[in-house]
Design a protein around this motif. Structure first.
Motif, PDB file in Angstrom:
ATOM      1  N   THR A 160       0.823  -1.210   0.000  1.00 25.64           N
ATOM      2  CA  THR A 160       0.000   0.000   0.000  1.00 25.64           C
ATOM      3  C   THR A 160       0.855   1.257   0.000  1.00 25.64           C
ATOM      4  O   THR A 160       0.331   2.355  -0.192  1.00 25.64           O
ATOM      5  N   LEU A 161       2.161   1.070   0.229  1.00 25.42           N
ATOM      6  CA  LEU A 161       3.041   2.231   0.264  1.00 25.42           C
ATOM      7  C   LEU A 161       3.511   2.646  -1.119  1.00 25.42           C
ATOM      8  O   LEU A 161       4.137   3.700  -1.271  1.00 25.42           O
ATOM      9  N   GLY A 162       3.242   1.804  -2.119  1.00 26.61           N
ATOM     10  CA  GLY A 162       3.668   2.138  -3.478  1.00 26.61           C
ATOM     11  C   GLY A 162       5.178   2.239  -3.583  1.00 26.61           C
ATOM     12  O   GLY A 162       5.923   1.412  -3.033  1.00 26.61           O
ATOM     13  N   ARG A 163       5.648   3.259  -4.258  1.00 25.15           N
ATOM     14  CA  ARG A 163       7.091   3.462  -4.431  1.00 25.15           C
ATOM     15  C   ARG A 163       7.592   4.610  -3.544  1.00 25.15           C
ATOM     16  O   ARG A 163       8.509   5.352  -3.924  1.00 25.15           O
ATOM     17  N   ALA A 164       7.007   4.724  -2.372  1.00 33.95           N
ATOM     18  CA  ALA A 164       7.404   5.800  -1.464  1.00 33.95           C
ATOM     19  C   ALA A 164       8.833   5.605  -0.988  1.00 33.95           C
ATOM     20  O   ALA A 164       9.317   4.475  -0.818  1.00 33.95           O
ATOM     21  N   ASP A 165       9.512   6.706  -0.749  1.00 33.28           N
ATOM     22  CA  ASP A 165      10.887   6.692  -0.261  1.00 33.28           C
ATOM     23  C   ASP A 165      10.921   6.051   1.132  1.00 33.28           C
ATOM     24  O   ASP A 165      10.150   6.421   2.019  1.00 33.28           O
ATOM     25  N   GLU A 166      11.816   5.080   1.311  1.00 29.35           N
ATOM     26  CA  GLU A 166      11.899   4.382   2.593  1.00 29.35           C
ATOM     27  C   GLU A 166      12.242   5.340   3.724  1.00 29.35           C
ATOM     28  O   GLU A 166      11.819   5.137   4.869  1.00 29.35           O
ATOM     29  N   ARG A 167      13.019   6.374   3.444  1.00 23.26           N
ATOM     30  CA  ARG A 167      13.366   7.333   4.487  1.00 23.26           C
ATOM     31  C   ARG A 167      12.139   8.126   4.937  1.00 23.26           C
ATOM     32  O   ARG A 167      11.979   8.424   6.135  1.00 23.26           O
ATOM     33  N   VAL A 168      11.274   8.460   3.997  1.00 24.22           N
ATOM     34  CA  VAL A 168      10.039   9.157   4.355  1.00 24.22           C
ATOM     35  C   VAL A 168       9.134   8.246   5.176  1.00 24.22           C
ATOM     36  O   VAL A 168       8.529   8.665   6.174  1.00 24.22           O
ATOM     37  N   ARG A 201      17.832  14.668  10.173  1.00 20.95           N
ATOM     38  CA  ARG A 201      18.621  13.465   9.893  1.00 20.95           C
ATOM     39  C   ARG A 201      19.430  13.556   8.601  1.00 20.95           C
ATOM     40  O   ARG A 201      20.562  13.057   8.542  1.00 20.95           O
ATOM     41  N   HIS A 202      18.852  14.138   7.582  1.00 21.69           N
ATOM     42  CA  HIS A 202      19.486  14.092   6.269  1.00 21.69           C
ATOM     43  C   HIS A 202      19.827  15.469   5.722  1.00 21.69           C
ATOM     44  O   HIS A 202      20.454  15.552   4.652  1.00 21.69           O
ATOM     45  N   GLY A 203      19.425  16.533   6.404  1.00 22.35           N
ATOM     46  CA  GLY A 203      19.690  17.870   5.912  1.00 22.35           C
ATOM     47  C   GLY A 203      18.485  18.464   5.216  1.00 22.35           C
ATOM     48  O   GLY A 203      17.589  17.752   4.724  1.00 22.35           O
TER      49      GLY A 203
END
Length: 725
Positions: A160-168, A201-203
């Protein structure tokens, strides 16, 4: 098992089974040599061995096949027929009668020729296929059966998350978990918090957030199934719920599992001086029979002594009231009255409410039920207490559902009904209230017997009559015939044991609790002495609803059974304040009267202020706060809760009356006073703004008028009962 495609050892060489036909087998050696022989001769060979059989799935996963799109499923079934025809010559696997088609006859065509023929046939039918594809489908069929012929592009796992960024996704999950205990907010707030966490975390700008619509879909995909959205109450409930799986509790005997809980009743009652408020209802529900074994209706603020009173009510038969019809008597119900009466004479004249001794009690995390006094009361009766997880209603779902039934079957028909919340409350609901607390409690007791105990409950089924719903009384009658009935008579000492307990010293001036001094000449031999307990303190029991006296456990060599007895010690100002009052009333006086003299003088000033307050309230004077305080005290006094405490205030002075303490005890000066220590202060008194219930067992009287002690005895007499037993 010899089957097509498997490798076997025969005459010291390795062969591959190329064909099986009518009891014959054709073997192909590694160098291409072909041998045809009877299958029986192959198996009978001394060196015969099956090296690797094909791992064909005999039972296709039909459940998975049903989940596929119809076109994908039909294509796999069509390929199964094609593969079978290539290998056996018949689409059904060789079960049909007659010769196979010439191009697929194993006697006339080799396997490679049959594969070429099938590829040509499918291509001509509009499905371009090569012989290599046919060979690959055959191998997949031997490996996985019908499931191997499925187009697995349709079986790829979808998220259900599709291709969402794992960090997001990771940051959003942390934000949702952190907000589980917080107040509810909007999805925009979640977006802001997630963006901040990603920047830390990432800037800044390194990990961009998706669009608002995509982000909102991602939030629901992560939170909906885990209860991370919705109301704060719902989120707290999900977080407090224990980890599944949940196993239902099977209860087979009355009293095996009893649930206790309190709720604010959705109806207004009229207290003295016209004060209107919602009372609090506490019940004990037997799970096996769904019987409401006991119920206590109090002004706001149930105390641990009320919970202990429920225990006493459960074990004492409920007497018939003079105004009740005879149809409510136990002898007129389905209960085996004659048989039970032969074992328990207390049932004579009792109402049709079961007498159940609990074995295990399930309670919530409320202070009333986890208090040391309630736990001690249960331990003294051999009852196990099982606290439910905090904030988890389903852990005691039976009693929660019973409260809902009480609302729909009883409370909504009462004058002054308020609804579940202010959104359901009608205009002027306070003005509709006409019943006093005592009147509503009596009506509720009557409804329990005729409206609840006789009503069929869909959850009660007899093993011999599974299609017939039983009433709680019918279920109790059925179970008591199997489990038996053991009466548990309670005497005066048992009721005192159920009271809240504290441990203190016996000083020269007596026992001081929260600026109230209790004294009697029975304490003389023990003043300044240490008790035989390890801490050297004396055991004291008290009733917050009637602070005019306490009970002290003192050694008594004349008691051959246990060597001690209970002594009733009165408040030294009990003749000065004769109207009913509670600890809640006393705390109100303590907050309004400043100390100007010694401790002894201050206590006398408090007693005078208390008497003046009760007299003003009786005359209809005083502030609204004072009227509320005194009204709750009188309401509790009028509602004696079934009279189970009556023996404590009625016949305890059978041998002697309350005697005032010696006057010289109170001649100590301020310099001789001991500082107020923890031993002199009573624990768990309500703080400012608390609203404890006010319950005394005295009859309704005007404030300032003494109540005869003998008039407080009502129905149940443990002294006579002890002689009977």
């Amino acid at each position: 098992m010899v089957e097509l495609g498997c490798r076997v050892r025969f005459e010291g060489r390795t062969w591959t089974v190329a064909a099986l036909l009518g009891g014959q087998v054709r073997l192909v050696a590694e160098n291409g040599e072909v041998v045809a022989l009877l299958l029986s001769l192959l198996v009978a060979d001394a060196g015969f061995e099956v090296l690797d059989a094909s791992r064909r799935s005999r039972v296709p996963p039909l459940g998975l096949l049903e989940s596929l799109p119809e076109a994908v499923r039909e294509r796999a079934l069509a390929w199964e027929r094609h593969v079978r025809e290539v290998e056996t010559g018949r689409p059904d696997g060789g079960d049909c009668v007659g010769r196979p088609r010439a191009e697929y006859d194993p006697d006339m065509r080799t396997l490679a020729q049959r594969e070429e023929a099938k590829a040509a046939e499918l291509s001509a039918a509009g499905m371009p296929t090569s012989a290599v594809t046919v060979r690959r489908m055959r191998a997949r069929y031997r490996q996985d059966g019908l499931w191997g012929l499925v187009d697995h592009r349709a079986t790829r796992p979808r998220t259900t998350l599709g291709r969402a960024d794992e960090r997001v996704v990771e940051a959003l999950q942390e934000v949702l978990e952190a907000g589980r205990e917080r107040s509810s907010g909007t999805l925009e707030r979640l977006r802001v918090y997630t963006e901040r966490l990603l920047a830390e975390r990432h800037g800044d700008g390194v990990v961009p957030l998706p669009s608002s619509a995509t982000f909102n879909r991602l939030v629901h995909a992560l939170a909906d199934g885990r209860g991370l959205l919705g109301t704060a109450r719902r989120r707290r409930w999900r977080s407090a719920r224990p980890a599944p799986p949940f196993v239902p509790t099977t209860v087979m005997a009355p009293g095996e599992l009893v649930m206790m809980d309190s709720t604010l009743l959705d109806a207004f009652v009229v207290l003295d001086d016209g004060v209107v408020e919602r009372p609090e209802l506490t019940i004990a529900l037997d799970v096996a029979t769904r019987s409401i074994c006991a119920a206590v209706l109090r002004p706001k603020g149930t105390r641990s002594v009320d919970a202990a009173q429920l225990l006493a009510q459960m074990m004492v038969p409920a007497p018939m009231r003079p105004t009740w019809p005879k149809a409510l008597a136990m002898e007129a119900s389905v209960v085996p009255y004659e048989r039970l009466l032969s074992m328990d004479a207390r049932l004579e004249g009792a109402s049709a409410r079961p007498v159940i001794t609990p074995q295990t009690i399930v309670v919530d995390q409320g202070n009333v039920f986890i208090s040391s006094s309630f736990i001690a009361a249960c331990e003294s009766l051999g009852i196990s207490v099982q606290p439910a997880p905090p904030g988890n209603g389903p852990a005691k779902g039976h009693v929660e559902r019973t409260f809902s039934s009480i609302k729909t079957l009883f409370v909504q028909h009462v004058a002054g009904y308020t609804g579940a919340h202010t959104g359901e409350r009608g205009q002027g609901a306070e003005g509709e209230a006409v019943w006093t607390l005592a009147q509503l409690a009596e009506m509720f007791d009557e409804w329990i017997i005729c409206g609840w105990q006789e009503r069929s409950h869909d959850g009660l089924r007899h093993p011999m009559m599974p299609h017939q719903a039983l009433s709680p009384n019918e279920m109790w009658a059925a179970l008591v015939a199997v489990c038996g009935y053991v009466p548990v008579p309670l005497g005066r000492e048992d009721y005192i044991e159920l009271m809240p307990v504290k441990r203190q010293k016996i000083n020269d001036y007596g026992i001081r609790i929260d600026y109230r001094t209790y004294d009697h000449k029975a304490l003389n031999p023990h003043r300044g002495e240490r008790s035989l307990a390890g801490d050297g303190l004396w055991e004291i029991h008290y009733d917050p609803h009637a602070p005019g006296q306490i009970w002290v456990r003192l050694p008594n060599p004349g008691q051959a059974q246990h060597g001690w007895s209970w002594e009733t010690v009165p408040w030294i100002h009990h003749t000065l304040v004769t109207a009913p009052f509670t600890d809640f009333t006393w705390q109100h006086i303590r907050r309004t009267v400043a100390r100007r003299g010694s401790r002894v003088q201050h206590e006398h000033d408090l007693a005078l202020a208390l008497r003046e307050l009760l007299e003003r309230a009786a005359a209809g004077q005083g502030s609204h706060r004072e009227k509320v305080v005194t009204a709750r005290a009188r309401a509790g006094a009028a509602n004696n809760g079934g009279a189970v405490w009556g023996i404590l205030y009625g016949q305890q002075h059978e041998a002697r009356a309350l005697e005032p303490a010696d006057e010289d005890v109170f001649d100590a000066s301020e310099d001789d006073e001991e500082p107020l220590t923890d031993d002199d202060a009573v624990g768990a008194w309500p703080a400012e703004g608390a609203q404890p219930s006010d319950s005394s067992t005295a009859p309704v009287q005007e404030a300032g008028v003494p109540v005869p002690r003998r008039a407080q005895v009502t129905v149940y007499d443990p002294f006579e009962e002890s002689l009977r037993w």
